[in-house]
Design a protein around this motif. Structure first.
Motif, PDB file in Angstrom:
ATOM      1  N   GLU A   1       0.816  -1.215   0.000  1.00 20.73           N
ATOM      2  CA  GLU A   1       0.000   0.000   0.000  1.00 20.73           C
ATOM      3  C   GLU A   1       0.848   1.263   0.000  1.00 20.73           C
ATOM      4  OE1 GLU A   1      -3.404   0.356  -0.029  1.00 20.73           O
ATOM      5  OE2 GLU A   1      -3.681  -1.797  -0.251  1.00 20.73           O
ATOM      6  N   ALA A   2       2.028   1.198   0.563  1.00 20.80           N
ATOM      7  CA  ALA A   2       2.875   2.392   0.657  1.00 20.80           C
ATOM      8  C   ALA A   2       3.182   2.949  -0.732  1.00 20.80           C
ATOM      9  CB  ALA A   2       4.163   2.072   1.392  1.00 20.80           C
ATOM     10  N   VAL A   3       3.318   2.083  -1.709  1.00 20.34           N
ATOM     11  CA  VAL A   3       3.588   2.519  -3.079  1.00 20.34           C
ATOM     12  C   VAL A   3       2.289   2.911  -3.773  1.00 20.34           C
ATOM     13  CG1 VAL A   3       4.473   1.789  -5.327  1.00 20.34           C
ATOM     14  CG2 VAL A   3       5.663   1.101  -3.232  1.00 20.34           C
TER      15      VAL A   3
ATOM     16  N   VAL B   1      -0.654   4.013  -2.722  1.00 22.92           N
ATOM     17  CA  VAL B   1      -1.357   5.233  -2.316  1.00 22.92           C
ATOM     18  C   VAL B   1      -0.706   6.493  -2.885  1.00 22.92           C
ATOM     19  CG1 VAL B   1      -2.333   4.233  -0.225  1.00 22.92           C
ATOM     20  CG2 VAL B   1      -0.130   5.391  -0.113  1.00 22.92           C
ATOM     21  N   ARG B   2       0.524   6.401  -3.320  1.00 21.66           N
ATOM     22  CA  ARG B   2       1.221   7.564  -3.882  1.00 21.66           C
ATOM     23  C   ARG B   2       0.969   7.731  -5.386  1.00 21.66           C
ATOM     24  NH1 ARG B   2       4.665   5.952   0.335  1.00 21.66           N
ATOM     25  NH2 ARG B   2       5.251   7.677   1.680  1.00 21.66           N
ATOM     26  N   LEU B   3       0.336   6.732  -5.997  1.00 21.51           N
ATOM     27  CA  LEU B   3       0.059   6.802  -7.424  1.00 21.51           C
ATOM     28  C   LEU B   3      -1.256   7.537  -7.682  1.00 21.51           C
ATOM     29  CD1 LEU B   3       0.881   3.112  -8.442  1.00 21.51           C
ATOM     30  CD2 LEU B   3       2.305   5.124  -8.814  1.00 21.51           C
ATOM     31  N   PRO B   4      -1.381   8.184  -8.833  1.00 20.34           N
ATOM     32  CA  PRO B   4      -2.674   8.777  -9.197  1.00 20.34           C
ATOM     33  C   PRO B   4      -3.736   7.674  -9.321  1.00 20.34           C
ATOM     34  CG  PRO B   4      -0.925   9.532 -10.671  1.00 20.34           C
ATOM     35  CD  PRO B   4      -0.335   8.480  -9.810  1.00 20.34           C
TER      36      PRO B   4
ATOM     37  N   ARG C   1      -3.182   3.807 -10.464  1.00 23.03           N
ATOM     38  CA  ARG C   1      -3.410   2.773  -9.447  1.00 23.03           C
ATOM     39  C   ARG C   1      -4.417   1.741  -9.954  1.00 23.03           C
ATOM     40  NH1 ARG C   1      -5.745   5.128  -4.205  1.00 23.03           N
ATOM     41  NH2 ARG C   1      -4.975   6.806  -5.455  1.00 23.03           N
TER      42      ARG C   1
END
Length: 158
Positions: free
Chosen positions: A72-74, A76-79, A83
């Motif tokens: 999830e850490a990666v 949630v940072r994507l548009p 995602r």
């Protein structure tokens, strides 16, 4: 179709809970009987078979609840759109991997049935019943993955 799969996933999850109780009772009886110097033959192997069933029978429900491990850490940072595409790719990859696994496990289960494959020991335990539980469980997991991929694809087209 999702409603029927959900019912089956919940049924399998319920059976998993009861099988865990069986595993606990088997291992406890094995522990006590060994302590009394009169071990019960096949108890530990039966507990292992039950644990295999527990693991596989819970896959579909876990997928339905989206409970499998994710980074999830990666994500949630994507548009949102990226995602969604990434999630769809992961679902399709999962469908391919589980489909291949299902094919292999089905062939192995049929072979175990035809050859009456058993675990060697004083009381041989047939392996094919557990292998067919694995097949049915993987079918449910595969269907759930495909349904999730379809839902993800529909969300992308909105």
């Amino acid at each position: 179709m999702q409603k029927q799969i959900t019912k089956l996933n919940r049924l399998f999850a319920e059976i998993c809970g009861w099988l865990l109780i069986v595993v606990m009772l088997l291992l406890t009886s094995d522990f006590i009987s060994r302590g009394l110097s009169c071990p019960i033959v096949g108890v530990a192997e039966s507990a292992v078979f039950a644990m295999v069933a527990v693991v596989f029978m819970g896959l579909g429900h876990c997928e339905e609840q989206k409970g499998h491990v994710r980074v999830e850490a990666v994500l949630v940072r994507l548009p949102a759109k990226v995602r969604g595409v990434f999630n769809l790719f992961c679902y399709l990859l999962g469908c391919f991997a589980i489909g291949a696994t299902l094919y292999a496990v089905t062939g192995n289960a049929i072979e175990a049935f035809l050859e009456k494959e058993a675990i060697a020991g004083p009381t041989p335990l047939l392996t094919y019943p557990v292998k067919f539980v694995m097949v049915v469980s993987l079918v449910l997991y595969f269907i759930q993955l495909c349904l999730n991929a379809y839902a993800q694809a529909r969300n992308l087209t909105k």
